[in-house]
Design a protein around this motif. Structure first.
Motif, PDB file in Angstrom:
ATOM      1  N   UNK A 443      91.677  25.860   1.962  1.00 13.81           N
ATOM      2  CA  UNK A 443      91.935  24.799   3.108  1.00 13.81           C
ATOM      3  C   UNK A 443      93.659  24.722   4.133  1.00 13.81           C
ATOM      4  N   UNK A 444      94.647  26.145   3.001  1.00 13.95           N
ATOM      5  CA  UNK A 444      95.462  26.281   3.946  1.00 13.95           C
ATOM      6  C   UNK A 444      95.155  27.404   4.169  1.00 13.95           C
ATOM      7  N   UNK A 445      94.118  28.439   3.923  1.00 13.05           N
ATOM      8  CA  UNK A 445      93.262  29.231   5.296  1.00 13.05           C
ATOM      9  C   UNK A 445      92.939  28.393   6.340  1.00 13.05           C
ATOM     10  N   UNK A 446      92.285  27.708   6.208  1.00 10.09           N
ATOM     11  CA  UNK A 446      91.687  26.657   7.145  1.00 10.09           C
ATOM     12  C   UNK A 446      92.619  26.178   8.468  1.00 10.09           C
ATOM     13  N   UNK A 447      93.252  25.553   7.730  1.00 12.37           N
ATOM     14  CA  UNK A 447      94.858  25.024   8.532  1.00 12.37           C
ATOM     15  C   UNK A 447      95.455  26.025   8.873  1.00 12.37           C
ATOM     16  N   UNK A 448      96.129  27.393   8.611  1.00  9.54           N
ATOM     17  CA  UNK A 448      96.475  28.286   9.218  1.00  9.54           C
ATOM     18  C   UNK A 448      96.026  28.972  10.369  1.00  9.54           C
ATOM     19  N   UNK A 449      94.131  29.163  10.752  1.00  2.00           N
ATOM     20  CA  UNK A 449      93.368  29.470  11.428  1.00  2.00           C
ATOM     21  C   UNK A 449      93.117  28.519  12.266  1.00  2.00           C
ATOM     22  N   UNK A 450      93.182  27.234  12.186  1.00  2.00           N
ATOM     23  CA  UNK A 450      93.435  26.165  13.004  1.00  2.00           C
ATOM     24  C   UNK A 450      95.053  26.414  14.371  1.00  2.00           C
ATOM     25  N   UNK A 451      95.594  25.820  13.279  1.00  2.00           N
ATOM     26  CA  UNK A 451      96.722  26.444  13.760  1.00  2.00           C
ATOM     27  C   UNK A 451      97.254  27.518  14.833  1.00  2.00           C
ATOM     28  N   UNK A 503      88.429  12.579   5.259  1.00  2.00           N
ATOM     29  CA  UNK A 503      86.441  13.881   6.136  1.00  2.00           C
ATOM     30  C   UNK A 503      86.454  13.333   4.028  1.00  2.00           C
ATOM     31  N   UNK A 504      85.361  13.765   4.160  1.00  2.00           N
ATOM     32  CA  UNK A 504      84.131  13.320   2.789  1.00  2.00           C
ATOM     33  C   UNK A 504      82.689  13.871   3.404  1.00  2.00           C
ATOM     34  N   UNK A 505      82.942  14.545   1.530  1.00  2.00           N
ATOM     35  CA  UNK A 505      81.728  15.677   2.172  1.00  2.00           C
ATOM     36  C   UNK A 505      80.803  15.828   0.439  1.00  2.00           C
ATOM     37  N   UNK A 506      79.938  16.820   0.424  1.00  2.00           N
ATOM     38  CA  UNK A 506      80.271  16.886  -0.998  1.00  2.00           C
ATOM     39  C   UNK A 506      80.918  18.299  -1.694  1.00  2.00           C
ATOM     40  N   UNK A 507      81.420  18.664  -0.337  1.00  2.00           N
ATOM     41  CA  UNK A 507      82.442  20.327  -0.397  1.00  2.00           C
ATOM     42  C   UNK A 507      83.366  20.186   0.018  1.00  2.00           C
ATOM     43  N   UNK A 508      84.585  20.222  -1.333  1.00  2.00           N
ATOM     44  CA  UNK A 508      85.296  19.994  -0.746  1.00  2.00           C
ATOM     45  C   UNK A 508      86.239  20.343   0.226  1.00  2.00           C
ATOM     46  N   UNK A 509      86.120  22.264   1.066  1.00  2.00           N
ATOM     47  CA  UNK A 509      85.741  22.498   1.839  1.00  2.00           C
ATOM     48  C   UNK A 509      85.765  21.479   3.350  1.00  2.00           C
ATOM     49  N   UNK A 510      84.743  21.153   3.151  1.00  2.00           N
ATOM     50  CA  UNK A 510      84.415  20.535   4.731  1.00  2.00           C
ATOM     51  C   UNK A 510      84.828  18.854   4.369  1.00  2.00           C
ATOM     52  N   UNK A 511      85.646  18.411   3.498  1.00  2.00           N
ATOM     53  CA  UNK A 511      86.044  17.028   3.589  1.00  2.00           C
ATOM     54  C   UNK A 511      87.380  17.451   4.169  1.00  2.00           C
ATOM     55  N   UNK A 512      88.159  18.668   4.254  1.00  2.00           N
ATOM     56  CA  UNK A 512      88.738  18.966   3.997  1.00  2.00           C
ATOM     57  C   UNK A 512      89.520  19.539   5.332  1.00  2.00           C
ATOM     58  N   UNK A 513      88.039  20.126   5.886  1.00  2.00           N
ATOM     59  CA  UNK A 513      88.422  20.495   7.261  1.00  2.00           C
ATOM     60  C   UNK A 513      88.209  19.216   8.514  1.00  2.00           C
ATOM     61  N   UNK A 514      87.382  18.547   7.976  1.00  2.00           N
ATOM     62  CA  UNK A 514      87.094  16.988   8.353  1.00  2.00           C
ATOM     63  C   UNK A 514      88.434  16.487   8.746  1.00  2.00           C
ATOM     64  N   UNK A 515      89.266  16.502   7.775  1.00  2.00           N
ATOM     65  CA  UNK A 515      90.065  15.568   8.212  1.00  2.00           C
ATOM     66  C   UNK A 515      91.499  16.297   8.319  1.00  2.00           C
ATOM     67  N   UNK A 516      91.323  17.442   8.405  1.00  2.00           N
ATOM     68  CA  UNK A 516      92.448  18.509   9.683  1.00  2.00           C
ATOM     69  C   UNK A 516      92.032  18.382  10.945  1.00  2.00           C
ATOM     70  N   UNK A 517      90.998  18.085  10.621  1.00  2.00           N
ATOM     71  CA  UNK A 517      90.659  17.855  12.361  1.00  2.00           C
ATOM     72  C   UNK A 517      91.342  16.636  13.093  1.00  2.00           C
ATOM     73  N   UNK A 518      90.581  16.000  12.597  1.00  2.00           N
ATOM     74  CA  UNK A 518      91.036  14.532  12.843  1.00  2.00           C
ATOM     75  C   UNK A 518      93.161  14.286  13.203  1.00  2.00           C
TER      76      UNK A 518
END
Ligand code: ZN
Length: 527
Positions: A443-451, A503-518
């Motif tokens: 999640x931290x790496x995805x957030x870093x990439x998004x930023x 964010x909601x998903x069976x995959x924690x990365x997917x749920x986190x990414x949804x919440x991050x983007x929102x």
């Protein structure tokens, strides 16, 4: 008509310091004392001088107070020496605090078993200690420890202890429910009996919350004439805590009509004070706290919201603004059109009440809540969803694809050492780019990439910080195949706003990414 005066005595810095997990520094004590003085409290008990280095240092350089009387806490003299020769008592009396609160025994069982002295000797311990303090020019409170248990066991002796203190010059006799086991009806009847022989003007009450009745017991004591109430901010204190001043103050002022020395303006600052206090303690606020909690005036049920829209008093016991709180209408699967219209209005999203898209939005909310989304918390994600369903979300970016690469080794000590790298393919303003970033987790790496991708085209995101990240497994019985819900809390330092996304998903990365983007869309679209 002037209202009757009732005195408030704060013991956040003494009894509150005995809360598990609370450890005030001298600086914290100065901060809290300043807040309580601004609020207009009558007394602040700063601690027990000589009992620990923090309290000794705090009393050596006491806070400058405008209105509040500063009090030192201590105990009556040891039975083995005279009051004038008791080093502990003299340390308590030696500070510049004009008020002292001395705790002494009033339960005969404690006198004979814990102190191991005769009842008569204990009466002398009380009177000689109070006399010594009064002779040194102090305003003296006698803290009648275990008074209610003592009174139940031996009422004559408990009363004799009070009279010993009173005759020795105590200004206040504080009846303590030290073990917190008394119930409101017992407190009321015992205070009533005590006030037959002691003027209630001299009586105070100090309650603990072991049966969940600290506030109720305080109100029962006040109802029978006690004119001092002790409490702490947020109900801090030994074991289950003391009576919560955030509850007592508005109740005494607005429900019972007392003058407690706090102005209407001070009362309006109560919710902000509770936020500041939680921040100082570094703890999450209790959303359900009476008066000052985030949910104290939040309406979730559709029936409630539609009534509140017509007339707030239909479902509110008082005006939230009196304590600086605010009404909130929540979106959820319990919501109706009224919740939604009020929520959209609060978000400055103008809608025509007859817009057919509103029904689509409400259905989407209910369906998504069924899948695990929690819009009553995640009002940020609700706003993004609303804009999307109403066709008003001009998406400033869109994420095409992402990969997260975990590369690790399992060390000999059984711990995993992982290097994580995220890659995004993202379109911003019609231009597609690829970014890559490392992080300490997916999640931290995805957030870093998004930023990395977003901060240059959208510099307003630089002030957005993620302040909380909560993960909940929704259907734990399906084990590793379970659905995960992520709630993200964000704060914008520029606008001093915070919001939650989900964010909601069976995959924690997917749920986190949804919440991050929102979280980022909310800032770009609505702030
Ligand atoms: Zn206590």
């Amino acid at each position: 008509m002037t209202s009757e005066r009732l005195y408030l005595y704060d013991t956040t810095l003494r009894d509150g310091a005995q809360t598990r997990g609370v450890d005030f520094t001298v600086r914290d004590k100065n901060t809290v004392a300043g807040w309580l003085d601004d609020l207009g409290l009558d007394y602040i008990e700063g601690g027990w001088p000589g009992a620990n280095p923090t309290d000794t240092a705090f009393f050596a350089d006491p806070p400058p107070l405008k209105k509040t009387c500063f009090a030192a806490f201590g105990m009556t003299r040891r039975p083995s020496c005279r009051a004038s020769e008791d080093a502990g008592l003299q340390t308590v009396l030696s500070t510049s605090a004009p008020v002292v609160c001395l705790v002494g025994k009033t339960w005969d069982f404690h006198v004979t078993e814990a102190l191991g002295i005769s009842r008569e000797e204990n009466l002398d311990v009380i009177s000689s200690s109070i006399e010594e303090a009064a002779a040194q020019g102090k305003e003296v409170l006698f803290d009648a420890e275990h008074f209610f248990d003592g009174y139940k066991a031996n009422p004559a002796y408990a009363l004799a202890c009070l009279h010993a203190a009173l005759e020795a010059g105590a200004r206040w006799l504080v009846l303590c429910d030290t073990n917190g086991g008394a119930l409101p009806q017992e407190v009321a009847s015992i205070v009533r009996e005590v006030s037959d022989s002691v003027s209630a003007e001299k009586l105070g009450f100090h309650g603990h919350n072991d049966t969940g009745n600290a506030v109720a017991n305080s109100l029962a004591a006040v109802g029978e004439g006690c004119r001092m109430v002790q409490g702490t901010l947020g109900g801090l204190g030994e074991r289950c805590g003391n009576a919560d001043l955030f509850t007592l103050i508005p109740t005494l002022m607005k429900k019972m009509g007392f003058d407690v020395g706090v102005s209407e303006e001070g009362l309006r600052g109560l919710t902000a004070l509770s936020h500041a206090f939680n921040k100082l303690l570094d703890r999450n606020a209790d959303a359900c706290a009476p008066y000052v909690g985030a949910s104290a005036f939040a309406h979730k049920g559709g029936l409630h919201a539609s009534a509140v829209a017509k007339r707030p008093s239909l479902y509110e016991h008082m005006e939230p603004a009196w304590v600086g709180n605010a009404r909130e209408v929540l979106m959820s699967n319990q919501a109706g059109q009224a919740n939604m219209l009020m929520k959209l209005k609060a978000l400055n999203i103008d809608v025509d009440p007859d817009d057919p898209q509103l029904t689509t939005l409400l259905e989407a909310v209910k369906q998504r809540e069924h899948e695990g989304y929690a819009y009553d918390y995640a009002q940020g994600s609700f706003a993004v969803l609303a804009l999307r369903k109403l066709g008003r979300l001009k998406a400033p970016f869109s994420l095409q694809e992402f990969t997260v690469n975990n590369q690790g080794v399992l060390a000999h000590d059984g711990r995993c050492h992982i290097v994580v790298q995220a890659q995004l393919r993202i379109t911003i303003g019609g231009v597609e780019t690829r970014v890559m970033a490392d992080g300490n987790g997916p999640v931290n790496s995805l957030d870093s990439a998004l930023r990395k991708a977003l901060l240059e085209p959208f510099p307003e995101l630089k002030t957005v910080k993620l302040t909380d990240f909560r993960v909940r497994i929704l259907d734990a019985d399906t084990a590793t195949g379970a659905t995960t819900r992520v709630l993200l809390e964000s704060q914008d330092e520029a606008t001093k706003t915070s919001w939650t996304s989900v964010g909601v998903s069976t995959n924690i990365v997917g749920a986190s990414l949804e919440a991050l983007i929102d979280a980022y869309l909310f800032k770009l679209a609505l702030l």
